[in-house]
Scaffold this motif. Structure first.
Motif, PDB file in Angstrom:
ATOM      1  N   MET A   9      19.291   3.401  37.696  1.00 56.71           N
ATOM      2  CA  MET A   9      18.778   2.827  36.457  1.00 56.71           C
ATOM      3  C   MET A   9      18.244   1.409  36.656  1.00 56.71           C
ATOM      4  O   MET A   9      18.867   0.572  37.309  1.00 56.71           O
ATOM      5  CB  MET A   9      19.858   2.796  35.377  1.00 56.71           C
ATOM      6  CG  MET A   9      20.344   4.167  34.903  1.00 56.71           C
ATOM      7  SD  MET A   9      19.060   5.162  34.088  1.00 56.71           S
ATOM      8  CE  MET A   9      18.477   6.167  35.457  1.00 56.71           C
ATOM      9  N   ASP A  10      17.089   1.143  36.056  1.00 59.31           N
ATOM     10  CA  ASP A  10      16.524  -0.209  36.001  1.00 59.31           C
ATOM     11  C   ASP A  10      16.867  -0.742  34.608  1.00 59.31           C
ATOM     12  O   ASP A  10      16.117  -0.543  33.656  1.00 59.31           O
ATOM     13  CB  ASP A  10      15.008  -0.155  36.215  1.00 59.31           C
ATOM     14  CG  ASP A  10      14.335  -1.517  36.102  1.00 59.31           C
ATOM     15  OD1 ASP A  10      14.998  -2.487  35.684  1.00 59.31           O
ATOM     16  OD2 ASP A  10      13.135  -1.611  36.411  1.00 59.31           O
ATOM     17  N   TRP A  11      17.995  -1.396  34.492  1.00 56.12           N
ATOM     18  CA  TRP A  11      18.498  -1.786  33.179  1.00 56.12           C
ATOM     19  C   TRP A  11      17.598  -2.784  32.463  1.00 56.12           C
ATOM     20  O   TRP A  11      17.437  -2.724  31.240  1.00 56.12           O
ATOM     21  CB  TRP A  11      19.920  -2.333  33.319  1.00 56.12           C
ATOM     22  CG  TRP A  11      20.861  -1.312  33.873  1.00 56.12           C
ATOM     23  CD1 TRP A  11      21.385  -1.255  35.131  1.00 56.12           C
ATOM     24  CD2 TRP A  11      21.336  -0.128  33.205  1.00 56.12           C
ATOM     25  NE1 TRP A  11      22.169  -0.135  35.295  1.00 56.12           N
ATOM     26  CE2 TRP A  11      22.163   0.584  34.117  1.00 56.12           C
ATOM     27  CE3 TRP A  11      21.160   0.387  31.921  1.00 56.12           C
ATOM     28  CZ2 TRP A  11      22.793   1.769  33.786  1.00 56.12           C
ATOM     29  CZ3 TRP A  11      21.799   1.576  31.590  1.00 56.12           C
ATOM     30  CH2 TRP A  11      22.606   2.260  32.505  1.00 56.12           C
ATOM     31  N   GLU A  12      16.998  -3.681  33.213  1.00 55.97           N
ATOM     32  CA  GLU A  12      16.067  -4.643  32.593  1.00 55.97           C
ATOM     33  C   GLU A  12      14.828  -3.915  32.072  1.00 55.97           C
ATOM     34  O   GLU A  12      14.324  -4.203  30.991  1.00 55.97           O
ATOM     35  CB  GLU A  12      15.672  -5.714  33.605  1.00 55.97           C
ATOM     36  CG  GLU A  12      14.782  -6.807  33.010  1.00 55.97           C
ATOM     37  CD  GLU A  12      14.450  -7.888  34.018  1.00 55.97           C
ATOM     38  OE1 GLU A  12      13.576  -8.726  33.711  1.00 55.97           O
ATOM     39  OE2 GLU A  12      15.060  -7.910  35.112  1.00 55.97           O
ATOM     40  N   GLY A  13      14.340  -2.957  32.871  1.00 57.27           N
ATOM     41  CA  GLY A  13      13.182  -2.182  32.442  1.00 57.27           C
ATOM     42  C   GLY A  13      13.485  -1.323  31.229  1.00 57.27           C
ATOM     43  O   GLY A  13      12.649  -1.174  30.328  1.00 57.27           O
ATOM     44  N   ILE A  14      14.684  -0.751  31.191  1.00 57.50           N
ATOM     45  CA  ILE A  14      15.095   0.063  30.042  1.00 57.50           C
ATOM     46  C   ILE A  14      15.102  -0.784  28.773  1.00 57.50           C
ATOM     47  O   ILE A  14      14.670  -0.342  27.706  1.00 57.50           O
ATOM     48  CB  ILE A  14      16.489   0.682  30.294  1.00 57.50           C
ATOM     49  CG1 ILE A  14      16.391   1.746  31.391  1.00 57.50           C
ATOM     50  CG2 ILE A  14      17.058   1.290  29.005  1.00 57.50           C
ATOM     51  CD1 ILE A  14      17.724   2.320  31.820  1.00 57.50           C
ATOM     52  N   ALA A  66      21.455   6.782  28.697  1.00 59.25           N
ATOM     53  CA  ALA A  66      21.590   5.487  29.357  1.00 59.25           C
ATOM     54  C   ALA A  66      21.632   4.345  28.352  1.00 59.25           C
ATOM     55  O   ALA A  66      22.117   3.252  28.658  1.00 59.25           O
ATOM     56  CB  ALA A  66      20.442   5.266  30.340  1.00 59.25           C
ATOM     57  N   ASP A  67      21.118   4.592  27.152  1.00 57.87           N
ATOM     58  CA  ASP A  67      21.131   3.575  26.109  1.00 57.87           C
ATOM     59  C   ASP A  67      21.271   4.256  24.765  1.00 57.87           C
ATOM     60  O   ASP A  67      20.633   5.287  24.511  1.00 57.87           O
ATOM     61  CB  ASP A  67      19.838   2.731  26.150  1.00 57.87           C
ATOM     62  CG  ASP A  67      19.908   1.508  25.254  1.00 57.87           C
ATOM     63  OD1 ASP A  67      19.782   1.682  24.024  1.00 57.87           O
ATOM     64  OD2 ASP A  67      20.086   0.383  25.766  1.00 57.87           O
ATOM     65  N   ASP A  68      22.102   3.686  23.887  1.00 58.67           N
ATOM     66  CA  ASP A  68      22.379   4.294  22.586  1.00 58.67           C
ATOM     67  C   ASP A  68      21.151   4.415  21.703  1.00 58.67           C
ATOM     68  O   ASP A  68      21.141   5.199  20.749  1.00 58.67           O
ATOM     69  CB  ASP A  68      23.448   3.481  21.843  1.00 58.67           C
ATOM     70  CG  ASP A  68      24.820   3.580  22.513  1.00 58.67           C
ATOM     71  OD1 ASP A  68      25.006   4.538  23.297  1.00 58.67           O
ATOM     72  OD2 ASP A  68      25.676   2.719  22.265  1.00 58.67           O
ATOM     73  N   ALA A  69      20.102   3.642  22.016  1.00 58.54           N
ATOM     74  CA  ALA A  69      18.885   3.696  21.200  1.00 58.54           C
ATOM     75  C   ALA A  69      18.129   5.002  21.395  1.00 58.54           C
ATOM     76  O   ALA A  69      17.249   5.346  20.589  1.00 58.54           O
ATOM     77  CB  ALA A  69      17.974   2.517  21.528  1.00 58.54           C
ATOM     78  N   GLY A  70      18.469   5.738  22.475  1.00 59.48           N
ATOM     79  CA  GLY A  70      17.808   7.020  22.709  1.00 59.48           C
ATOM     80  C   GLY A  70      17.142   7.137  24.065  1.00 59.48           C
ATOM     81  O   GLY A  70      16.239   7.962  24.243  1.00 59.48           O
ATOM     82  N   PHE A  71      17.593   6.352  25.036  1.00 60.75           N
ATOM     83  CA  PHE A  71      17.033   6.423  26.392  1.00 60.75           C
ATOM     84  C   PHE A  71      17.886   7.376  27.221  1.00 60.75           C
ATOM     85  O   PHE A  71      19.094   7.191  27.357  1.00 60.75           O
ATOM     86  CB  PHE A  71      17.012   5.037  27.039  1.00 60.75           C
ATOM     87  CG  PHE A  71      16.149   4.960  28.277  1.00 60.75           C
ATOM     88  CD1 PHE A  71      14.859   4.486  28.205  1.00 60.75           C
ATOM     89  CD2 PHE A  71      16.638   5.385  29.505  1.00 60.75           C
ATOM     90  CE1 PHE A  71      14.057   4.427  29.330  1.00 60.75           C
ATOM     91  CE2 PHE A  71      15.850   5.330  30.641  1.00 60.75           C
ATOM     92  CZ  PHE A  71      14.561   4.850  30.562  1.00 60.75           C
ATOM     93  N   PHE A  72      17.246   8.420  27.772  1.00 57.87           N
ATOM     94  CA  PHE A  72      17.951   9.453  28.517  1.00 57.87           C
ATOM     95  C   PHE A  72      17.377   9.586  29.923  1.00 57.87           C
ATOM     96  O   PHE A  72      16.192   9.333  30.150  1.00 57.87           O
ATOM     97  CB  PHE A  72      17.843  10.805  27.804  1.00 57.87           C
ATOM     98  CG  PHE A  72      18.619  10.879  26.511  1.00 57.87           C
ATOM     99  CD1 PHE A  72      19.875  11.473  26.469  1.00 57.87           C
ATOM    100  CD2 PHE A  72      18.094  10.355  25.339  1.00 57.87           C
ATOM    101  CE1 PHE A  72      20.587  11.542  25.277  1.00 57.87           C
ATOM    102  CE2 PHE A  72      18.795  10.415  24.140  1.00 57.87           C
ATOM    103  CZ  PHE A  72      20.053  11.024  24.114  1.00 57.87           C
TER     104      PHE A  72
END
Length: 292
Positions: A9-14, A66-72
């Protein structure tokens, strides 16, 4: 989330995708080659669950959030990239099958962009704006067919959107097809041309749309397509996807009659525009130039 996926995962990019501040969403979204297969990522706002479904076999791969906003994200264990769709389930239980627009990127060739950047593309209206088309293959093998009426049955049909917005932080296509949500279809900046583009499968003629342009962290604009070929009737002003390749002109008689006329002997209408000299400095500058 399992460790292998977590480490990819690229957390900054996400974060850039989730907050809609990314001008290269294709860098994360879509399918990207990794050791042992492909890393597939998607942003489906407010989704409860997303599964990757292979078109040919129907095989389902449940993706991890990967993120609660809806990133899978999920891993497709294939040697070669094959077409897929997303099966998206929302909190209310509704489910929908969604094509991945980032599976078909870079459809606007470098030749077209270079000609546009150099100011010598005299038919750029064939590429900027909204154009229904078909795409064959996927990923780096994707090939566009701009004339949708010449396309075969095996292509993915949709609409290619492109707009010039060189100073934008982020540009999205919004319309009825994505509930006017600028987070869903974030467009890709193409090199240093200033052009943003995105092919959206399933969007056809008659779709109403605009461009959502994020100028900076505080300014968000909603703009009609400057290269649009069809528009809502005022006071509404959204653009409408319209394929003009099959338009039949009915001015043959007028063109033939024009050949027989002597233009210098025909009546002419003259329109005059008056620039108030004291209106503003720009008007005064124009008058000074015209009077020289």
């Amino acid at each position: 989330m399992n460790k292998k996926l977590y480490d990819l995962m690229d957390w900054e990019g996400i974060e850039g995708i989730v907050y809609s501040e990314e001008d290269h969403p294709e860098r994360l979204l879509g399918a990207h080659k990794i050791r042992g297969g492909f890393l597939v990522q998607t942003f489906q706002p407010d989704a409860k669950q997303v599964s990757l479904k292979l078109k040919k076999s129907g095989k389902m791969i449940v993706m991890e959030q990967a993120d609660d906003a809806g990133f899978f994200a999920g891993i497709l264990q294939e040697k070669k990239l094959i077409p897929y769709v997303f099966e998206v389930v929302y909190e209310n239980g509704d489910s929908v099958e969604v094509e991945d627009p980032y599976l078909y990127t870079e459809l606007l060739g470098s030749n077209e962009l270079n000609r546009f950047s150099n100011g010598i593309h005299y038919s750029v209206y064939d590429y900027l704006g909204a154009h229904t088309m078909a795409v064959y293959g996927c990923g780096s093998q994707a090939e566009p067919e701009w004339d949708v009426y010449s396309a075969g049955k095996n292509g993915v049909y949709g609409t290619h959107f492109a707009v010039w917005a060189p100073n934008a932080m982020r540009v999205s296509v919004v319309g009825d097809f994505n509930h006017w949500d600028g987070r869903i279809h974030q467009m890709s900046r193409l090199g240093d041309s200033g052009v943003f583009a995105l092919f959206i499968p399933g969007v056809d003629q008659g779709a109403v749309y605009k461009y959502e342009i994020k100028v900076n962290y505080k300014t968000l604009l909603l703009k009609t397509d400057p290269y649009g070929t069809y528009c809502e009737q005022r006071p509404a002003n959204a653009s409408i996807v319209c394929n003009t390749t099959d338009f039949k002109w009915k001015d043959d008689k007028w063109l033939e009659d024009r050949k027989l006329k002597k233009i210098d002997k025909e009546p002419v209408s003259i329109y005059e525009v008056h620039f108030p000299e004291n209106c503003n400095p720009f008007s005064s500058m124009i008058l000074n130039v015209l009077h020289k």
